[in-house]
Design an enzyme around this catalytic site. Structure first.
Site, PDB file in Angstrom:
ATOM      1  N   ARG A   1      55.533  41.938 -18.657  1.00  0.00           N
ATOM      2  CA  ARG A   1      54.480  42.907 -18.399  1.00  0.00           C
ATOM      3  C   ARG A   1      54.599  43.166 -16.906  1.00  0.00           C
ATOM      4  O   ARG A   1      54.366  42.251 -16.091  1.00  0.00           O
ATOM      5  CB  ARG A   1      53.091  42.348 -18.731  1.00  0.00           C
ATOM      6  CG  ARG A   1      52.784  42.308 -20.223  1.00  0.00           C
ATOM      7  CD  ARG A   1      52.380  43.680 -20.745  1.00  0.00           C
ATOM      8  NE  ARG A   1      52.404  43.783 -22.193  1.00  0.00           N
ATOM      9  CZ  ARG A   1      51.341  43.674 -22.987  1.00  0.00           C
ATOM     10  NH1 ARG A   1      50.159  43.438 -22.472  1.00  0.00           N
ATOM     11  NH2 ARG A   1      51.442  43.830 -24.274  1.00  0.00           N
TER      12      ARG A   1
ATOM     13  N   THR B   1      50.839  49.250 -30.734  1.00  0.00           N
ATOM     14  CA  THR B   1      50.032  50.074 -29.825  1.00  0.00           C
ATOM     15  C   THR B   1      50.750  50.320 -28.502  1.00  0.00           C
ATOM     16  O   THR B   1      50.389  51.215 -27.754  1.00  0.00           O
ATOM     17  CB  THR B   1      48.683  49.404 -29.474  1.00  0.00           C
ATOM     18  OG1 THR B   1      48.944  48.150 -28.842  1.00  0.00           O
ATOM     19  CG2 THR B   1      47.824  49.209 -30.689  1.00  0.00           C
TER      20      THR B   1
ATOM     21  N   ARG C   1      50.137  48.884 -16.126  1.00  0.00           N
ATOM     22  CA  ARG C   1      51.196  47.951 -16.552  1.00  0.00           C
ATOM     23  C   ARG C   1      52.081  48.601 -17.593  1.00  0.00           C
ATOM     24  O   ARG C   1      51.644  49.501 -18.320  1.00  0.00           O
ATOM     25  CB  ARG C   1      50.593  46.659 -17.083  1.00  0.00           C
ATOM     26  CG  ARG C   1      49.676  46.765 -18.284  1.00  0.00           C
ATOM     27  CD  ARG C   1      50.367  46.854 -19.608  1.00  0.00           C
ATOM     28  NE  ARG C   1      49.462  46.625 -20.739  1.00  0.00           N
ATOM     29  CZ  ARG C   1      49.684  47.090 -21.949  1.00  0.00           C
ATOM     30  NH1 ARG C   1      50.711  47.867 -22.201  1.00  0.00           N
ATOM     31  NH2 ARG C   1      48.832  46.820 -22.923  1.00  0.00           N
TER      32      ARG C   1
ATOM     33  N   GLU D   1      52.428  38.506 -24.343  1.00  0.00           N
ATOM     34  CA  GLU D   1      52.575  39.280 -25.581  1.00  0.00           C
ATOM     35  C   GLU D   1      53.941  39.972 -25.639  1.00  0.00           C
ATOM     36  O   GLU D   1      54.536  40.107 -26.710  1.00  0.00           O
ATOM     37  CB  GLU D   1      51.440  40.309 -25.690  1.00  0.00           C
ATOM     38  CG  GLU D   1      51.475  41.086 -26.982  1.00  0.00           C
ATOM     39  CD  GLU D   1      50.240  41.964 -27.181  1.00  0.00           C
ATOM     40  OE1 GLU D   1      49.107  41.487 -27.002  1.00  0.00           O
ATOM     41  OE2 GLU D   1      50.415  43.140 -27.521  1.00  0.00           O
TER      42      GLU D   1
ATOM     43  N   ARG E   1      49.733  50.923 -20.035  1.00  0.00           N
ATOM     44  CA  ARG E   1      48.259  50.971 -20.067  1.00  0.00           C
ATOM     45  C   ARG E   1      47.805  51.127 -18.624  1.00  0.00           C
ATOM     46  O   ARG E   1      48.005  50.243 -17.794  1.00  0.00           O
ATOM     47  CB  ARG E   1      47.666  49.711 -20.693  1.00  0.00           C
ATOM     48  CG  ARG E   1      46.186  49.892 -21.063  1.00  0.00           C
ATOM     49  CD  ARG E   1      45.651  48.715 -21.853  1.00  0.00           C
ATOM     50  NE  ARG E   1      45.262  47.615 -21.003  1.00  0.00           N
ATOM     51  CZ  ARG E   1      44.070  47.480 -20.414  1.00  0.00           C
ATOM     52  NH1 ARG E   1      43.138  48.407 -20.579  1.00  0.00           N
ATOM     53  NH2 ARG E   1      43.810  46.439 -19.666  1.00  0.00           N
TER      54      ARG E   1
ATOM     55  N   ARG F   1      37.599  48.677 -22.815  1.00  0.00           N
ATOM     56  CA  ARG F   1      37.677  47.215 -22.989  1.00  0.00           C
ATOM     57  C   ARG F   1      36.654  46.575 -22.067  1.00  0.00           C
ATOM     58  O   ARG F   1      36.148  47.210 -21.147  1.00  0.00           O
ATOM     59  CB  ARG F   1      39.063  46.681 -22.595  1.00  0.00           C
ATOM     60  CG  ARG F   1      40.167  47.106 -23.539  1.00  0.00           C
ATOM     61  CD  ARG F   1      41.500  46.450 -23.197  1.00  0.00           C
ATOM     62  NE  ARG F   1      42.526  46.911 -24.119  1.00  0.00           N
ATOM     63  CZ  ARG F   1      43.775  46.490 -24.139  1.00  0.00           C
ATOM     64  NH1 ARG F   1      44.183  45.580 -23.266  1.00  0.00           N
ATOM     65  NH2 ARG F   1      44.639  46.958 -25.011  1.00  0.00           N
TER      66      ARG F   1
ATOM     67  N   GLU G   1      41.531  42.505 -23.141  1.00  0.00           N
ATOM     68  CA  GLU G   1      41.320  42.940 -24.517  1.00  0.00           C
ATOM     69  C   GLU G   1      40.417  41.946 -25.251  1.00  0.00           C
ATOM     70  O   GLU G   1      40.516  40.736 -25.046  1.00  0.00           O
ATOM     71  CB  GLU G   1      42.669  43.022 -25.232  1.00  0.00           C
ATOM     72  CG  GLU G   1      42.582  43.789 -26.530  1.00  0.00           C
ATOM     73  CD  GLU G   1      43.920  43.858 -27.251  1.00  0.00           C
ATOM     74  OE1 GLU G   1      44.790  43.024 -26.978  1.00  0.00           O
ATOM     75  OE2 GLU G   1      44.057  44.736 -28.109  1.00  0.00           O
TER      76      GLU G   1
ATOM     77  N   CYS H   1      53.589  44.646 -30.184  1.00  0.00           N
ATOM     78  CA  CYS H   1      52.454  45.291 -30.846  1.00  0.00           C
ATOM     79  C   CYS H   1      52.710  46.800 -30.909  1.00  0.00           C
ATOM     80  O   CYS H   1      53.078  47.403 -29.900  1.00  0.00           O
ATOM     81  CB  CYS H   1      51.170  45.010 -30.064  1.00  0.00           C
ATOM     82  SG  CYS H   1      49.733  45.885 -30.714  1.00  0.00           S
TER      83      CYS H   1
HETATM   84  P1  ADP Z   1      46.957  44.307 -20.911  1.00  0.00           P
HETATM   85  O1  ADP Z   1      46.586  45.215 -19.835  1.00  0.00           O
HETATM   86  O2  ADP Z   1      48.273  43.688 -20.685  1.00  0.00           O
HETATM   87  O3  ADP Z   1      46.826  44.990 -22.232  1.00  0.00           O
HETATM   88  P2  ADP Z   1      44.396  42.860 -20.901  1.00  0.00           P
HETATM   89  O4  ADP Z   1      43.588  44.003 -21.393  1.00  0.00           O
HETATM   90  O5  ADP Z   1      44.202  41.554 -21.590  1.00  0.00           O
HETATM   91  O6  ADP Z   1      45.968  43.071 -20.978  1.00  0.00           O
HETATM   92  O7  ADP Z   1      44.104  42.701 -19.341  1.00  0.00           O
HETATM   93  C1  ADP Z   1      44.786  41.739 -18.610  1.00  0.00           C
HETATM   94  C2  ADP Z   1      44.063  41.428 -17.322  1.00  0.00           C
HETATM   95  O8  ADP Z   1      44.115  42.540 -16.461  1.00  0.00           O
HETATM   96  C3  ADP Z   1      42.611  41.083 -17.512  1.00  0.00           C
HETATM   97  O9  ADP Z   1      42.253  40.048 -16.629  1.00  0.00           O
HETATM   98  C4  ADP Z   1      41.916  42.350 -17.086  1.00  0.00           C
HETATM   99  O10 ADP Z   1      40.602  42.141 -16.599  1.00  0.00           O
HETATM  100  C5  ADP Z   1      42.825  42.815 -15.977  1.00  0.00           C
HETATM  101  N1  ADP Z   1      42.677  44.231 -15.688  1.00  0.00           N
HETATM  102  C6  ADP Z   1      42.912  45.258 -16.524  1.00  0.00           C
HETATM  103  N2  ADP Z   1      42.652  46.425 -15.925  1.00  0.00           N
HETATM  104  C7  ADP Z   1      42.235  46.129 -14.663  1.00  0.00           C
HETATM  105  C8  ADP Z   1      41.825  46.905 -13.556  1.00  0.00           C
HETATM  106  N3  ADP Z   1      41.786  48.240 -13.582  1.00  0.00           N
HETATM  107  N4  ADP Z   1      41.473  46.236 -12.427  1.00  0.00           N
HETATM  108  C9  ADP Z   1      41.510  44.892 -12.361  1.00  0.00           C
HETATM  109  N5  ADP Z   1      41.901  44.121 -13.369  1.00  0.00           N
HETATM  110  C10 ADP Z   1      42.268  44.720 -14.523  1.00  0.00           C
HETATM  111  N1  IOM Z   2      47.932  44.594 -28.336  1.00  0.00           N
HETATM  112  C1  IOM Z   2      47.237  43.671 -29.145  1.00  0.00           C
HETATM  113  N2  IOM Z   2      46.903  42.511 -28.378  1.00  0.00           N
HETATM  114  N3  IOM Z   2      46.067  44.211 -29.883  1.00  0.00           N
HETATM  115  C2  IOM Z   2      46.077  45.589 -30.199  1.00  0.00           C
HETATM  116  C3  IOM Z   2      45.701  43.241 -30.886  1.00  0.00           C
HETATM  117  C4  IOM Z   2      44.744  43.740 -31.978  1.00  0.00           C
HETATM  118  O1  IOM Z   2      43.513  43.819 -31.689  1.00  0.00           O
HETATM  119  O2  IOM Z   2      45.219  44.029 -33.062  1.00  0.00           O
END
Ligand code: ADP
Ligand code: IOM
Length: 342
Positions: free
Chosen positions: A215, A259, A112, A211, A266, A295, A300, A257
């Site tokens: 995305r 990061t 993403r 966020e 990501r 993660r 996250e 954010c």
């Molecule tokens: P972001 O990727 O936007 O930082 P999150 O870590 O919260 O946000 O992940 C968002 C969603 O994407 C969650 O449901 C997570 O399980 C899913 N996800 C992330 N990576 C994968 C993957 N490789 N395969 C399937 N689902 C994924």
């Molecule tokens: N990107 C954001 N959600 N994350 C880094 C939050 C935090 O844990 O500070």
């Protein structure tokens, strides 16, 4: 506003870098959109288990509050104040094959990028009217996509509880009520202005007003990182022909954010590592050496499940999109080699 008290158990980058001196220097500053230090740090003050704990309200936040943001950016991305961010999203430069051709380890791959519209403040301080406008502008833009990227937009408002729960469980939709986003101001007026666009196969998706304002996501079963990257590159190029995103020469794409600055990319896999997960010291060493992060599989701040992890690139700024994908590819290859040898 008083200097916040952090407990000894707080390990966020906010509590590391918000010294009393930095606090005093920044506490009365306000960006032209009205973003203040108290808004920037609230998420990390309320949630001491934050990784970072700081959010921006607009592009200006990164310069006005630089004494706090710069050291955080340096520590997270290894990116200094004199460095420049350069992009390369060309799939031709990503010369890789599937790291798990037999499908023994990788369940799925997702890449993403975050984007925010140049003419609006970030989600932390956007008004309801502006957020609704972002939703209509972006969903209209997405309607022009064709072929594999063609899909429909589903607003969160009015979506049934069952549909929502299935989309979240299947990893397609963002979760509700995240306390980190809540304290950052990112959940105001929920669920208005939020929604998800996806194609029929749910291999191409766009989250609106989570966020970040967008995305943009490409995902599929298995470990074909190159195919996922190629689809995303194509989609982002097409969307960018119609939308103008917040971006600077120094920091690349601006995100709420720190990061996510730069590429805002990501690239992750859900991967089964049952043996390595019982040898955390070896596991964490490979993660660190390869600039990865771990993660849980529900996003996250979630936990792993039965030895399945979400592994992704950690650095996003100062390296280009192709390098982000290489960070994931090289690290995942090492993890698979180690898991197989143990
Ligand atoms: P972001 O990727 O936007 O930082 P999150 O870590 O919260 O946000 O992940 C968002 C969603 O994407 C969650 O449901 C997570 O399980 C899913 N996800 C992330 N990576 C994968 C993957 N490789 N395969 C399937 N689902 C994924
Ligand atoms: N990107 C954001 N959600 N994350 C880094 C939050 C935090 O844990 O500070």
């Amino acid at each position: 506003m008083k200097y916040p008290k952090f407990t000894d158990g707080c390990h966020s980058l906010l509590c590391k870098f918000l010294t009393k001196e930095v606090f005093e220097e920044l506490k009365d500053r306000k960006t032209s959109n009205g973003f203040t230090l108290s808004k920037a740090i609230n998420s990390g003050v309320v949630n001491e288990d934050s990784g970072i704990g700081v959010y921006a309200g607009d592009e200006e936040s990164y310069t006005l509050f630089a004494p706090l943001f710069d050291p955080i950016i340096k520590e997270y991305h290894g990116f200094g104040t004199d460095d420049m961010h350069v992009s390369n999203f060309d799939p031709k430069d990503l010369d890789i094959s599937n790291p798990d051709p037999e499908g023994k380890f990788i369940l799925s791959t997702r890449i993403r990028v975050g984007r925010n519209l140049a003419d609006f403040p970030l989600g932390t301080i956007i008004s309801k009217t502006q957020r609704d406008k972002v939703e209509s502008l972006v969903s209209d833009t997405l309607k022009s996509l064709k072929g594999e990227l063609k899909g429909s937009y589903y607003p969160l408002k009015g979506m049934s509880k069952d549909v929502k729960e299935i989309l979240i469980k299947d990893h397609f939709l963002f979760k509700e009520g995240d306390r980190f986003l809540e304290a950052a101001g990112l959940n105001r007026d929920w669920p208005d202005g939020r929604g998800i666009y996806h194609n029929d196969d749910k291999t191409f998706l766009v989250w609106i007003n989570e966020e970040d304002e967008l995305r943009i996501i490409s995902m599929q079963q298995g470990g074909d990182i190159k195919e996922v990257f190629t689809r995303l590159s194509k989609a982002v190029t097409l969307i960018e022909q119609k939308a103008s995103f917040m971006k600077t020469k120094h920091l690349g794409y601006i995100t709420s954010c720190p990061t996510n600055l730069g590429t805002a990319m990501r690239a992750s896999v859900h991967i089964k590592l049952p043996i390595l997960s019982r040898k955390m010291d070896i596991f964490e060493e490979i993660i660190k050496e390869n600039h990865l992060q771990i993660r849980g599989i529900h996003g996250e701040h979630s936990q792993d499940e039965s030895g399945i992890f979400d592994i992704s690139n950690k650095r996003r700024l100062g390296i280009n999109e192709v390098q982000c994908a290489y960070d994931l590819f090289n690290g995942v290859k090492k993890l698979i080699e180690k898991e197989s040898s143990l």
